[in-house]
Motif scaffolding. Sequence first.
Motif, short mmCIF file in Angstrom:
data_model
loop_
_atom_site.label_atom_id
_atom_site.label_comp_id
_atom_site.label_asym_id
_atom_site.label_seq_id
_atom_site.Cartn_x
_atom_site.Cartn_y
_atom_site.Cartn_z
N THR A 63 0.85 -1.13 -0.08
CA THR A 63 -0.07 -0.12 -0.12
C THR A 63 0.84 1.12 0.00
N VAL A 64 1.87 1.31 0.67
CA VAL A 64 2.83 2.41 1.02
C VAL A 64 3.58 2.39 -0.72
N GLN A 65 3.80 1.28 -1.42
CA GLN A 65 4.73 1.49 -2.45
C GLN A 65 3.49 2.00 -3.80
N THR A 66 2.49 1.41 -3.49
CA THR A 66 1.37 1.87 -4.49
C THR A 66 1.11 3.34 -4.29
N ALA A 67 0.89 3.96 -3.24
CA ALA A 67 0.67 5.37 -3.06
C ALA A 67 1.69 6.03 -3.65
N HIS A 68 3.26 5.68 -3.36
CA HIS A 68 4.20 6.32 -3.72
C HIS A 68 4.22 6.33 -5.36
N SER A 69 4.05 5.19 -6.07
CA SER A 69 3.76 4.83 -7.15
C SER A 69 2.56 6.00 -8.02
N GLN A 70 1.54 6.10 -7.39
CA GLN A 70 0.38 6.97 -7.91
C GLN A 70 0.90 8.19 -7.77
N SER A 71 1.67 8.75 -6.69
CA SER A 71 2.18 10.06 -6.70
C SER A 71 3.01 10.29 -7.77
N LEU A 73 3.21 8.65 -10.57
CA LEU A 73 2.44 8.65 -11.84
C LEU A 73 1.68 10.12 -12.03
N ASP A 74 1.16 10.58 -11.11
CA ASP A 74 0.57 11.97 -10.92
C ASP A 74 1.43 13.07 -11.62
N ARG A 75 2.53 12.74 -10.96
CA ARG A 75 3.56 13.94 -11.37
C ARG A 75 3.98 13.85 -12.89
N ILE A 76 4.01 12.86 -13.34
CA ILE A 76 4.35 12.46 -14.73
C ILE A 76 3.33 12.72 -15.52
N ASP A 81 0.99 16.46 -19.53
CA ASP A 81 -0.24 17.69 -19.69
C ASP A 81 0.53 19.09 -20.26
N LYS A 82 1.50 19.28 -19.35
CA LYS A 82 2.15 20.74 -19.50
C LYS A 82 2.91 20.73 -20.98
N LEU A 83 3.57 19.72 -21.39
CA LEU A 83 4.08 19.58 -22.44
C LEU A 83 3.26 19.50 -23.60
#
Length: 90
Positions: A63-71, A73-76, A81-83
Amino acid sequence: MQDIVIAAISKLLAAKKQPNVALVKANLSQPVPMPVIIDVLARFKQNPSDFEKNAAEQTTKPTVQTAHSQSQLDRIEAKLDKLLSLLENK
């Protein structure tokens, strides 16, 4: 490298599976030399209680790794979107 094998064994134990060379090798996150796998598996068979503690911790880590991965992914996605908006403006 041994940490990777230990993590794979712990993952198998958390899934209530008996670790063997084939299962451990199939659950590795990156390639590890066969002698390292065999050595760590032999240590597990001599003293399984050490690895069972890691298995208990392993059940809470996803669950910790999934939260980190989701975060991450959100930054990517935000950068993408900006590009895309910059490319559309040109």
